[in-house]
Design an enzyme around this catalytic site. Structure first.
Site, PDB file in Angstrom:
ATOM      1  N   CYS A  96      20.429  -7.981  25.465  1.00  0.00           N
ATOM      2  CA  CYS A  96      19.834  -7.414  24.522  1.00  0.00           C
ATOM      3  C   CYS A  96      20.247  -6.180  24.308  1.00  0.00           C
ATOM      4  O   CYS A  96      20.331  -5.524  23.077  1.00  0.00           O
ATOM      5  CB  CYS A  96      18.168  -7.437  24.879  1.00  0.00           C
ATOM      6  SG  CYS A  96      17.966  -6.249  26.592  1.00  0.00           S
ATOM      7  N   ASP A 131      13.875  -5.572  17.210  1.00  0.00           N
ATOM      8  CA  ASP A 131      13.639  -6.292  18.685  1.00  0.00           C
ATOM      9  C   ASP A 131      14.700  -7.482  18.735  1.00  0.00           C
ATOM     10  O   ASP A 131      14.343  -8.359  17.918  1.00  0.00           O
ATOM     11  CB  ASP A 131      12.178  -6.768  19.014  1.00  0.00           C
ATOM     12  CG  ASP A 131      11.974  -6.991  20.408  1.00  0.00           C
ATOM     13  OD1 ASP A 131      12.926  -7.384  20.957  1.00  0.00           O
ATOM     14  OD2 ASP A 131      10.804  -6.986  20.718  1.00  0.00           O
ATOM     15  N   HIS A 188      14.693  -9.494  21.311  1.00  0.00           N
ATOM     16  CA  HIS A 188      14.203 -10.440  22.117  1.00  0.00           C
ATOM     17  C   HIS A 188      13.539 -11.614  21.016  1.00  0.00           C
ATOM     18  O   HIS A 188      12.414 -11.908  21.410  1.00  0.00           O
ATOM     19  CB  HIS A 188      13.141  -9.761  22.977  1.00  0.00           C
ATOM     20  CG  HIS A 188      13.668  -8.818  23.795  1.00  0.00           C
ATOM     21  ND1 HIS A 188      13.683  -7.429  23.401  1.00  0.00           N
ATOM     22  CD2 HIS A 188      14.277  -8.837  25.012  1.00  0.00           C
ATOM     23  CE1 HIS A 188      14.296  -6.864  24.504  1.00  0.00           C
ATOM     24  NE2 HIS A 188      14.723  -7.470  25.431  1.00  0.00           N
TER      25      HIS A 188
END
Length: 470
Positions: free
Chosen positions: A122, A356, A358
């Site tokens: 990430c 994000d 993720h």
């Protein structure tokens, strides 16, 4: 035979983990995001206000499928900046940013059995997003928006790994159909001005695709995961390891230095040393010869690894972070909260707006003509309280010319002084070269080894001090 058996076990383990991560990281876009209609929203230097009745209705429609609306919040009035749009323009601007997330089933990473970065990549992804924004400023400018930003549902996007996203974007678009249809003006005649715009739009779309292709998940992509991992090995990091924001900053610098695409010869990256930006080192980089031997000033992306406190983020730094994200030459922040890295691109009140990484998506082959773009653009913003932010982060700035750098350094220095309640600011700009202060010599004069001994020591220190990112 024993080695072969071990390889098979690793492959099976990798496939199992990929399946698990795909399930684990497919929920991320389902959560709600609440925006206040009483406070402006800042996104990478642009300010948007949703307060008028018409804009409130549009915002409510925008968030009906994926977000909610809050009526509380205070005005952010410490930064003088022009209000530059309404909610629809904000949506178009946000969606136009390049979104880089976990991927699966991409070509195997050299030296490992990994075909996904789920669970560990990430921070590399957030670093990619920051660099992508810098390249967008360089090639497209801050005013550019993707013409199809509000039409994502019209394409057959097989690259999404969740039908939720297609439903979200379909509802997202349908909510504005009537309003947008009412606003569509008659099509103008195709005169010289229209043809000129067509040429400009075609040129911009070429660069849009080219920038995304540089971040493709293949060994040949200049800033793809495979290349970044190769540079990370020089600092002791391997595929599957966790990377901190400071380590990623140095990896990005090396990746840009080693890029061989002629289009990238006009861009360089500088990483601050020990929270200090040495102005002469930056200008030397900007004025260095390109590989072709041609003279010319390079644009520079300045990366500043900092800590916003000790174990927890010091809220005294909130105003500075807001100030940074209100600057148009800011390209965002590589940061996050403990155990998760996010790309911070804006704020409203005391909450940060982020993208994000993720979210597990399928591999997209960016080498093919007209590869699908939808999975590289996020349909919905997310917000997080500043108090939850981990103190370790890397701030990025883009300066096209030496004059831009000098102006930016003056403006940021004033902001640092005015926002700092401590004796020393978060970082500083100083005249001269780093070698003038008995530090390692300028990165321009490093030997062929990708990281100097001084850098390796610094990177190891960052690696041990920083939080673990999943």
């Amino acid at each position: 035979m024993e080695a072969t058996g071990t390889d098979e076990v690793e492959k099976i383990k990798s496939k199992f983990m990929s399946a698990w991560h795909n399930m684990k990281y497919s929920w991320v876009l389902k959560t709600k995001t609440y925006f206040s209609r009483n406070s402006p929203v800042f996104l990478l230097g642009k300010c948007y206000h949703f307060k008028t009745e018409g804009e409130y209705r549009a915002l409510h429609s925008f968030q009906s499928s994926s977000a909610g609306l809050s009526t509380d919040g205070s005005n952010f009035d410490k930064i003088n900046t022009e209000i530059s749009g309404n909610v629809e323009e904000f949506r178009r601007d946000f969606i136009s940013r390049i979104w880089l997330t976990y991927r699966e089933e991409f070509p195997q990473i050299k030296g490992s059995a990994l075909t996904t970065d789920c669970g560990w990549g990430c921070t590399l992804r957030t670093g990619q997003m920051l660099l992508a924004q810098g390249l967008m400023l360089h090639f497209l400018g801050r005013a550019w928006v993707w013409p199809e930003a509000l039409d994502m549902d019209s394409s057959d996007s097989e690259s999404w790994t969740s039908t939720t996203v297609r439903r979200l974007t379909a509802s997202f678009e349908a909510s504005l159909t009537a309003e947008r249809d009412a606003r569509v003006p008659p099509r103008p005649p195709r005169g010289p001005a229209r043809r000129g715009r067509d040429v400009a739009e075609a040129r911009n779309e070429v660069y849009h695709r080219k920038i995304i292709s540089w971040f493709g998940d293949s060994p040949l992509a200049a800033f793809g995961l495979h290349q970044l991992i190769e540079f990370g090995k020089k600092s002791g990091k391997m595929a599957g390891d966790w990377y901190g924001p400071a380590v990623v900053a140095h990896i990005l610098r090396k990746a840009v230095e080693e890029a061989r695409d002629p289009e990238l010869q006009g861009v360089t990256v500088y990483v601050a040393q020990d929270c200090t930006v040495y102005s002469s080192d930056v200008i030397d980089r900007q004025c260095s010869l390109m590989d072709s031997g041609k003279a010319g000033t390079k644009a520079v992306i300045i990366l500043v690894p900092v800590r916003l406190g000790g174990e927890r983020t010091n809220t005294d730094y909130l105003e500075f972070v807001k100030g940074v994200l209100s600057l148009e030459y800011c390209v965002g922040i590589i940061g996050g909260k403990p155990k998760q890295s996010y790309y911070f691109a804006g704020f409203q009140d005391d909450s940060l707006i982020y993208m994000d990484p993720h979210y597990c998506q399928s591999f997209v082959d960016v080498s093919i003509k007209d590869f699908p773009l939808e999975s590289f653009h996020c349909p919905s913003p997310k917000k997080m309280s500043f108090k939850k932010m981990d103190p370790s982060c890397t701030i990025g700035f883009y300066c096209r010319t030496v004059q831009d750098f000098e102006k930016a350094s003056e403006e940021i220095t004033k902001m640092l002084k005015s926002s700092s309640k401590e004796k020393y600011p978060l970082f500083t700009f100083v005249k001269g070269h780093s070698r003038d202060y008995d530090f390692a010599s300028s990165p321009l004069h490093e030997e062929n080894d990708l990281f100097s001994e001084e850098e390796k020591k610094r990177l190891k220190r960052f690696s041990t001090e920083e939080f673990v990112l999943l």
